[in-house]
Design a protein around this motif. Structure first.
Motif, short mmCIF file in Angstrom:
data_model
loop_
_atom_site.label_atom_id
_atom_site.label_comp_id
_atom_site.label_asym_id
_atom_site.label_seq_id
_atom_site.Cartn_x
_atom_site.Cartn_y
_atom_site.Cartn_z
N UNK A 173 0.85 -1.33 0.01
CA UNK A 173 -0.04 0.05 0.09
C UNK A 173 0.71 1.14 -0.08
N UNK A 174 1.88 1.26 0.97
CA UNK A 174 2.72 2.55 0.87
C UNK A 174 3.44 2.42 -0.55
N UNK A 175 3.75 1.54 -1.08
CA UNK A 175 4.52 1.50 -2.36
C UNK A 175 3.51 2.14 -3.43
N UNK A 176 2.19 1.84 -3.50
CA UNK A 176 1.32 2.11 -4.40
C UNK A 176 1.09 3.78 -4.21
N UNK A 177 0.98 4.07 -3.03
CA UNK A 177 0.86 5.49 -2.55
C UNK A 177 1.97 6.45 -3.18
N UNK A 178 3.27 5.93 -2.82
CA UNK A 178 4.53 6.47 -3.35
C UNK A 178 4.45 6.63 -4.90
N UNK A 179 4.09 5.63 -5.46
CA UNK A 179 3.92 5.43 -6.80
C UNK A 179 3.07 6.46 -7.52
N UNK A 180 1.90 6.77 -7.00
CA UNK A 180 0.89 7.75 -7.47
C UNK A 180 1.62 9.08 -7.26
#
Length: 88
Positions: A34-41
């Protein structure tokens, strides 16, 4: 001058243990993703803002940045989370 030693408290007077939070491995991994997806966005928005707004070409470093920063952030978050949860 001799070294001065601090007095060690007796073994019977141990302070109360802090409450330890237990999260399953699956929960920790899902938080990391989830943190990776948020940072990706966030990174994708910053990197792609110029090309979308002005119609410029997307530079290669932007694509590499979008692919690597979320992974680094997710792993760093997981390491920090594990250290925080497993502290004694």
């Amino acid at each position: 001058m001799p070294a001065q030693h601090d007095e060690v408290p007796n073994a019977g007077t141990t302070p109360g243990k802090a409450k330890r939070r237990d999260l399953s491995i699956m929960s920790r991994n899902l938080l990391m993703v989830a943190i990776g997806v948020v940072v990706f966005a966030i990174v994708a928005t910053v990197v792609l803002y110029g090309p979308i707004t002005y119609g410029d070409e997307i530079p290669n470093f932007g694509i590499i940045l979008m692919l690597t920063v979320p992974v680094i952030a997710g792993v760093a978050f997981r390491v920090g989370l594990d250290a925080w949860l497993d502290r004694e």
